[in-house]
Every structure is written in structure tokens, then in C-alpha cells.
Scaffold this motif. Sequence first.
Motif, PDB file in Angstrom:
ATOM      1  N   ALA A 136       0.261   5.811   3.703  1.00  0.00           N
ATOM      2  CA  ALA A 136      -1.012   5.127   3.504  1.00  0.00           C
ATOM      3  C   ALA A 136      -2.087   6.081   2.999  1.00  0.00           C
ATOM      4  N   LEU A 165      -6.550  -6.901   5.132  1.00  0.00           N
ATOM      5  CA  LEU A 165      -6.468  -5.898   6.193  1.00  0.00           C
ATOM      6  C   LEU A 165      -6.741  -6.529   7.565  1.00  0.00           C
ATOM      7  N   VAL A 187      -1.616  -0.835   4.903  1.00  0.00           N
ATOM      8  CA  VAL A 187      -2.641  -0.173   4.089  1.00  0.00           C
ATOM      9  C   VAL A 187      -2.062   0.222   2.735  1.00  0.00           C
ATOM     10  N   VAL A 191      -4.190   5.829  -0.620  1.00  0.00           N
ATOM     11  CA  VAL A 191      -5.657   5.794  -0.713  1.00  0.00           C
ATOM     12  C   VAL A 191      -6.167   6.937  -1.607  1.00  0.00           C
TER      13      VAL A 191
END
Length: 495
Positions: free
Chosen positions: A250, A168, A193, A254
Motif C-alpha cells: 500500500a 475506503l 488501499v 501511494v
Amino acid sequence: MPSHPLDNLRVKIRDLHTRHGDGNRAYIAGGRPSSSRTEAAEQPSPREPGPLTRLANAWWTRLIESIYDGGLSAQEAEYESGETRRDYVWNTIGIGVWGMVFPVLTVVATQLAGTEQAGRFSMAFAAGTLLMFLSNYGVRTFQVSDIDEKNSFASYQLNRWITSIIALVMGLLYCTIRDYGPGMLMLSMGVYVYKIVDGLADVYEGRLQQADKLYLAGISQALRSLASMAAFCILLFLTRSCAVAAAGMAIAAVASLILVSIPLALLETEGSRPWNMGEVGSLFRHCFPLFSAVFLFNLIESLPKFAMEGMLSYDNQLYFNALFFPAQGILLASGFMYKPQLLRLANIWSNPRRRKRFDLIVLAMLGVITLLTLGTLVFMGWIGISVMSFMYGIDFERYRVAANLMIIAGGVSASIDFLYAIITVLRHQSSATKPYLITFAFALVVPTALIWIIGLDGAVIGYLASMTLLLTLLGIKYYRIRQNLSQRNRSPFRS
């Protein structure tokens, strides 16, 4: 009576689940409600939830109860291991859906946002893929072939979180160096991401494969990919902005990691002993050759794209990647066949009396890759170009020769990927670094020069030349490794 607030909450959840379950069973069985529920029976029956809703509710209930009942790792597994047919089916679905994310989203981006934005998205995805391999650090094959579990799963997790954070940071640094504007920065970080989450989830899916539950890893991968695709497509349709769509992608990735991938691995595998910094450091040392080779391989693949970013307009990124998708299909199809067998191949190789069978499997897989390449060439020569032109709304007829060269390069890439996996099973991955370094030096010069001279066609020719050189060098290296091991006639797994 429960004496703790958390116990009260858990009891309420179970009571609520039981009441709904009893009511549903009564209606399904065609029975009448009891006299104590006469008033409820006079009301219209609630609509029966669909199978996906029931599955989601059951999964959510299991998560909540596990959290309040000793943690995820303390629970008993509910799914069987050793389901070979399920492993193949769901691993194929998972890898297939994952592999379709990029081509599907570039088609959608081209149709809804134009070739310029689609080209920018393609460039971000190329950089994001490199970051994913940095996050992976080449550990997956090493992890699933760790049949004696010399390293704890907790150590594998810590190693992967460290590499993902590094990835990242590197993504942010790259955007800074390229001096991207706000729109390209948001687009790039959204894609980065998403791809880094792919790399992070891989350690949990590798744990499921290590426990011989590869089908659950396939389900996890498929759900994450579908959720990310849906988020991107819906937001792009509403906003016509690839940057906003990438941010939504993204967030979906997650969420799937937190709600599916991590809990599934912890619930369905044995608890791990605590992490050990010595083991984490050992993973960095032992997997560095794996990482460097895989990362260099993908960097070599991506160098034409990075060279084009500085020399050609962004729509050329779209054309290059569109031509690459059929070639990527060869790589994915070969992976469907051999990756579920890596653990079994490691076991076959560990027995010196079965090594002729091992050699036959290697030759057969290379033959299958050749047939896949020829089949793809036939398809593209028949209707493939027309299908691509229809999907993208762009005339690809002028790129027919480049498309055929790219397909050949795809077959070469699939062979490289397979040979390197075999070298890893033999635990000689460190000896493969030199061929990658030589090819990297070649790819820095030749494709860039060809792009400067003949543009997009130069990128395709340079890519094929780089892949051919790497396959030749890696094939020679594998032959030498195999000859040396035959002379020693002992298992590399022995200390």
C-alpha cells in the motif's frame, strides 16, 4: 539576482544539474578537464550513473523545477502524442504487469507463507477489487470518449477523489462487519488501499489517454504495479507475514501515485478549467449506469468467493483464484486489443457512413476472444495443469475439469466486458443495467446452493452459469440497441 528564497533554491538546483551535466559530457567525449579543474582531474572519475538512475534524476529535477516555476499544470509537455506503436506496446506492458500482480503474489504467498495465508490474501484481493471498481465509478470509458471535453479534467479528478474516499470507508465498514482480527484487518486494509490507489490513478491515466498519450499511462501503471509487487515480495520474504507485506504494498502504491501518476498527467496534458459541482454531479448521474453495471459484473464474479468465505476454509480461495488466472489472461489479452481503440471507435461510430465498419470490428473482436479461449484450453490440456502444480507446489490434476470450465467462463467474461464497452461508446449504458440485475439475483442463489452441495466445483459451475446468463442477456440488449440506432440513422453524440 534572485530576490526570493524559492528562486535561490531553484537556481542552486539548476547550477548543480548543469555542473554534473557538463562534467559527464566532458568525460563521455573523451576530453580533458579545463585547467581550473586540474585538481579535480587528478581524482578518480566518478562512476557513470546508469540509464535508470539518470532517468530518475531527470524526472526528480523536472518535478522540483515545475513546483517552483508556476506549478505542474503550467509546464510545457515534453512527450509526443499520437504514438500508436508506443501506445500498444506500453499499454500492453502496463496492463500485463498490473494483471500479473495478483497471480504472482498469490504464488509467492503460497510458497513463503502457506495456503492459509495465501487464501486470506486472495479473499482480501477479491474485496479490494470491488472497492477499486467503486473508486473508478465506471468513468474511464466515459472520460476517454469525451472527445469534446464537455466536463473539465478538474471535475473528473474531484469526482474520483470523492468515490475513492467512499471506497475506503466501505472497506473499513466491511472489515468491521466481518469482525476481522488484527492480522486480517491489517492485511485487508493494505490490499484495499493498494486497489483504491489503482482506481484513483486511473483518472490521471485516463487523462493521458484522452490526450492521445496512452503509452505514458501504461508506463505509470507498470511502475506502480512493479513497485507494489517488489515491496510485497521483499517484506514477505523478510517477515513471512502477508499482513506486513500488504502494508508495504500500500505504501509503495501511494508513493507511485504522488511521484509519478499525478505529476505525469499534469505535466503532459493541457491545463484544465476549474472544477464545477454541476459537472461533478453530472458525472455521478451519467456514470451511475456504467458504475452499477461494472460493479455488479464484478460482484457477480466475486459472489462465489464471498460464499466460500462463510462455508469453506480459506485454502479454497487460493484454489479458486489459481484456476481463474488462465481465464483472467483471456480477459486481459482481449483488453490489450480493444481498449486502446476506444477513442477511435467513438470517432468511427460518430460518422453514420462508417457504421458497417464499426459492426465488422465488433464481430472480429468477438471472434478473436473465441480463438483466445480455444488456445487457452489447448494449452491447459497440454502442460498448463503441470505448470500450475509446479508454481504453487499443489497438485491441480484433480481440478482439471474445473480448470476447463473456468477457462470457458473466462472467454464469456471477456465477451461481456467488450460488449459493455461498445454499449458505452454508443452511449446506451443505462439500458444494460437490467441484464446485470437479473444475473445478480441469479448469482445470489445458484452458486451459493452449488457450493453448499458440492463445494469448490460448485463455485466454478455457478460462476460459469452466471456469466453465460449475463452474456446472453447483454447480447440480446446490444442487438436491440443496434437495430434501433440503425432505424434512426443518426449519431448518439448529437444533442
